[in-house]
Design a protein around this motif. Sequence first.
Motif, PDB file in Angstrom:
ATOM      1  N   GLY A  99       0.881  -1.285  -0.014  1.00  0.00           N
ATOM      2  CA  GLY A  99      -0.099   0.112   0.141  1.00  0.00           C
ATOM      3  C   GLY A  99       0.818   1.205   0.037  1.00  0.00           C
ATOM      4  O   GLY A  99       1.913   1.363   0.237  1.00  0.00           O
ATOM      5  N   VAL A 100       0.207   2.446  -0.002  1.00  0.00           N
ATOM      6  CA  VAL A 100       0.873   3.737  -0.178  1.00  0.00           C
ATOM      7  C   VAL A 100       0.673   4.347   1.134  1.00  0.00           C
ATOM      8  O   VAL A 100      -0.514   4.733   1.483  1.00  0.00           O
ATOM      9  N   PRO A 101       1.477   4.743   1.704  1.00  0.00           N
ATOM     10  CA  PRO A 101       1.474   5.741   2.882  1.00  0.00           C
ATOM     11  C   PRO A 101       0.683   7.054   2.591  1.00  0.00           C
ATOM     12  O   PRO A 101       0.611   7.467   1.604  1.00  0.00           O
ATOM     13  N   LEU A 102       0.060   7.562   3.753  1.00  0.00           N
ATOM     14  CA  LEU A 102      -0.550   8.656   3.568  1.00  0.00           C
ATOM     15  C   LEU A 102       0.008   9.793   2.712  1.00  0.00           C
ATOM     16  O   LEU A 102      -0.238  10.652   2.012  1.00  0.00           O
ATOM     17  N   GLY A 103       1.446  10.028   3.477  1.00  0.00           N
ATOM     18  CA  GLY A 103       2.145  11.054   3.085  1.00  0.00           C
ATOM     19  C   GLY A 103       2.624  11.111   1.546  1.00  0.00           C
ATOM     20  O   GLY A 103       2.724  11.878   0.783  1.00  0.00           O
ATOM     21  N   ALA A 104       2.833   9.620   1.138  1.00  0.00           N
ATOM     22  CA  ALA A 104       3.284   9.275  -0.197  1.00  0.00           C
ATOM     23  C   ALA A 104       1.872   9.784  -0.984  1.00  0.00           C
ATOM     24  O   ALA A 104       2.349  10.317  -2.213  1.00  0.00           O
ATOM     25  N   GLN A 105       0.903   9.629  -0.790  1.00  0.00           N
ATOM     26  CA  GLN A 105      -0.411   9.831  -1.574  1.00  0.00           C
ATOM     27  C   GLN A 105      -0.264  11.291  -1.852  1.00  0.00           C
ATOM     28  O   GLN A 105      -0.523  11.983  -2.817  1.00  0.00           O
ATOM     29  N   ILE A 106      -0.126  12.035  -0.676  1.00  0.00           N
ATOM     30  CA  ILE A 106      -0.322  13.541  -0.783  1.00  0.00           C
ATOM     31  C   ILE A 106       0.737  14.111  -1.744  1.00  0.00           C
ATOM     32  O   ILE A 106       0.693  14.863  -2.535  1.00  0.00           O
ATOM     33  N   SER A 145      -1.567  24.213 -11.015  1.00  0.00           N
ATOM     34  CA  SER A 145      -1.246  22.813 -10.539  1.00  0.00           C
ATOM     35  C   SER A 145      -1.806  23.051  -9.026  1.00  0.00           C
ATOM     36  O   SER A 145      -2.108  21.975  -8.463  1.00  0.00           O
ATOM     37  N   ALA A 146      -1.361  24.073  -8.247  1.00  0.00           N
ATOM     38  CA  ALA A 146      -1.857  24.229  -6.976  1.00  0.00           C
ATOM     39  C   ALA A 146      -3.232  24.319  -6.578  1.00  0.00           C
ATOM     40  O   ALA A 146      -3.752  23.497  -5.761  1.00  0.00           O
ATOM     41  N   LEU A 147      -3.983  24.875  -7.706  1.00  0.00           N
ATOM     42  CA  LEU A 147      -5.448  24.825  -7.428  1.00  0.00           C
ATOM     43  C   LEU A 147      -5.957  23.215  -7.812  1.00  0.00           C
ATOM     44  O   LEU A 147      -6.993  22.805  -6.950  1.00  0.00           O
ATOM     45  N   PHE A 148      -5.273  22.571  -8.671  1.00  0.00           N
ATOM     46  CA  PHE A 148      -5.680  21.344  -8.772  1.00  0.00           C
ATOM     47  C   PHE A 148      -5.625  20.315  -7.464  1.00  0.00           C
ATOM     48  O   PHE A 148      -6.355  19.627  -7.094  1.00  0.00           O
ATOM     49  N   VAL A 149      -4.397  20.560  -6.763  1.00  0.00           N
ATOM     50  CA  VAL A 149      -3.963  19.927  -5.677  1.00  0.00           C
ATOM     51  C   VAL A 149      -4.997  20.234  -4.621  1.00  0.00           C
ATOM     52  O   VAL A 149      -5.405  19.498  -3.786  1.00  0.00           O
ATOM     53  N   ALA A 150      -5.474  21.628  -4.485  1.00  0.00           N
ATOM     54  CA  ALA A 150      -6.377  22.304  -3.420  1.00  0.00           C
ATOM     55  C   ALA A 150      -7.591  21.572  -3.480  1.00  0.00           C
ATOM     56  O   ALA A 150      -8.368  21.363  -2.542  1.00  0.00           O
ATOM     57  N   THR A 151      -8.001  21.110  -4.559  1.00  0.00           N
ATOM     58  CA  THR A 151      -9.358  20.398  -4.810  1.00  0.00           C
ATOM     59  C   THR A 151      -9.534  19.111  -4.124  1.00  0.00           C
ATOM     60  O   THR A 151     -10.625  18.650  -3.899  1.00  0.00           O
ATOM     61  N   TRP A 152      -8.367  18.453  -3.829  1.00  0.00           N
ATOM     62  CA  TRP A 152      -8.550  17.215  -3.240  1.00  0.00           C
ATOM     63  C   TRP A 152      -9.044  17.523  -1.760  1.00  0.00           C
ATOM     64  O   TRP A 152      -9.147  16.465  -0.925  1.00  0.00           O
ATOM     65  N   ILE A 153      -8.924  18.546  -1.112  1.00  0.00           N
ATOM     66  CA  ILE A 153      -9.422  18.928   0.263  1.00  0.00           C
ATOM     67  C   ILE A 153     -10.817  18.573   0.185  1.00  0.00           C
ATOM     68  O   ILE A 153     -11.483  18.136   1.145  1.00  0.00           O
ATOM     69  N   VAL A 154     -11.609  18.598  -0.816  1.00  0.00           N
ATOM     70  CA  VAL A 154     -13.087  18.353  -1.198  1.00  0.00           C
ATOM     71  C   VAL A 154     -13.092  16.908  -0.669  1.00  0.00           C
ATOM     72  O   VAL A 154     -14.149  16.390   0.073  1.00  0.00           O
ATOM     73  N   TYR A 155     -12.290  16.024  -1.397  1.00  0.00           N
ATOM     74  CA  TYR A 155     -12.368  14.640  -1.176  1.00  0.00           C
ATOM     75  C   TYR A 155     -12.168  14.390   0.302  1.00  0.00           C
ATOM     76  O   TYR A 155     -12.477  13.427   1.039  1.00  0.00           O
ATOM     77  N   ALA A 156     -10.962  14.991   0.759  1.00  0.00           N
ATOM     78  CA  ALA A 156     -10.445  14.568   2.138  1.00  0.00           C
ATOM     79  C   ALA A 156     -11.266  15.012   3.260  1.00  0.00           C
ATOM     80  O   ALA A 156     -11.128  14.198   4.363  1.00  0.00           O
ATOM     81  N   SER A 211      -8.109  11.973 -13.957  1.00  0.00           N
ATOM     82  CA  SER A 211      -7.943  10.620 -14.561  1.00  0.00           C
ATOM     83  C   SER A 211      -6.809   9.835 -14.092  1.00  0.00           C
ATOM     84  O   SER A 211      -6.842   8.606 -13.582  1.00  0.00           O
ATOM     85  N   ILE A 212      -5.560  10.726 -14.485  1.00  0.00           N
ATOM     86  CA  ILE A 212      -4.425   9.946 -14.330  1.00  0.00           C
ATOM     87  C   ILE A 212      -4.026   9.492 -12.861  1.00  0.00           C
ATOM     88  O   ILE A 212      -3.724   8.710 -12.747  1.00  0.00           O
ATOM     89  N   VAL A 213      -4.249  10.747 -12.045  1.00  0.00           N
ATOM     90  CA  VAL A 213      -4.154  10.513 -10.687  1.00  0.00           C
ATOM     91  C   VAL A 213      -4.901   9.283 -10.114  1.00  0.00           C
ATOM     92  O   VAL A 213      -4.394   8.625  -9.460  1.00  0.00           O
ATOM     93  N   ILE A 214      -6.252   9.255 -10.153  1.00  0.00           N
ATOM     94  CA  ILE A 214      -7.273   8.281  -9.796  1.00  0.00           C
ATOM     95  C   ILE A 214      -6.535   6.877 -10.459  1.00  0.00           C
ATOM     96  O   ILE A 214      -6.551   5.763  -9.814  1.00  0.00           O
ATOM     97  N   ILE A 215      -6.433   6.829 -11.564  1.00  0.00           N
ATOM     98  CA  ILE A 215      -5.931   5.642 -12.054  1.00  0.00           C
ATOM     99  C   ILE A 215      -4.827   5.192 -11.430  1.00  0.00           C
ATOM    100  O   ILE A 215      -4.525   3.868 -11.000  1.00  0.00           O
ATOM    101  N   LEU A 216      -3.558   5.943 -11.287  1.00  0.00           N
ATOM    102  CA  LEU A 216      -2.235   5.494 -10.470  1.00  0.00           C
ATOM    103  C   LEU A 216      -2.686   5.326  -9.260  1.00  0.00           C
ATOM    104  O   LEU A 216      -2.039   4.125  -8.492  1.00  0.00           O
ATOM    105  N   ALA A 217      -3.638   5.982  -8.349  1.00  0.00           N
ATOM    106  CA  ALA A 217      -4.012   5.512  -7.227  1.00  0.00           C
ATOM    107  C   ALA A 217      -4.747   4.151  -7.077  1.00  0.00           C
ATOM    108  O   ALA A 217      -4.240   3.323  -6.111  1.00  0.00           O
TER     109      ALA A 217
END
Length: 250
Positions: A99-106, A145-156, A211-217
């Motif tokens: 598995g992937v540690p949480l830190g590695a996911q972020i 890129s920063a805005l894309f990453v920030a949208t993961w707050i919605v998921y988290a 799509s790429i990030v979710i597929i890799l995850a």
Amino acid sequence: MSIQVTCPHCYKRFQVSDKFAGKSGPCPACKKSIKVPELTEQVVVHAPVDDSPKDSKGRSVLKPITAEDPVLTNRMLFIATGCVVGLFAIALGFRISGGVPLGAQILGAILLAPPLTRIGYTFVHDRELAPYTGVELRNRVLVCSALFVATWIVYAFIPGYVFELDAPREMSWTIAAVTFCVMLVLGTFASVACFELEFPNGLAHAGFYYSIVIILALVAGVTLAGVEPTGGRRVIPDSAVEMPAQPAAR
């Protein structure tokens, strides 16, 4: 010099000599009487006047802006293929290792954002306009890129806060799909604002990243949703369970 004539009856168009200007005569098609326009009624289209700066030979020193479509060379395809294979190999390595540690996911979501944003812009920018280049392109890529990453707050945080879950992976796949759609819309607006794209192009740009990030995850074994919630359940230790009393032997 000839005069352009259009018959008002049959709408036939033809030319006559300028000596017939202002005179009447039969239309060669419908034979009805028509009047040839005066010379003063003719519309003359002149060539545009070139007021641009000239060199010593009278040639314009200004060069027109031409849009150039991206050209994929064999070297670029080789590098792109190598990157894709490398990313999937790393994802499979995490899956095999447990598995992937949480830190590695972020960290992965952050590091993947700039290259995916840059690659996506290459294919979705308006072909009728010159693309951003140089420092301006770099700055726009970093902001997007920063805005894309920030949208993961919605998921988290949002689903867990609304449904009182201990972790985002405890949400159902239906809620996860709605969450990802919200993220996609936010990412689309970020892409449109950063690169001045049309909404469909911005949607494709943001969708490429997610799509790429979710597929890799998923390849790496990250569970994004569908885990049975455990929050709020009280675990009773075995020592606290009272066993029924055994009847006394006679």
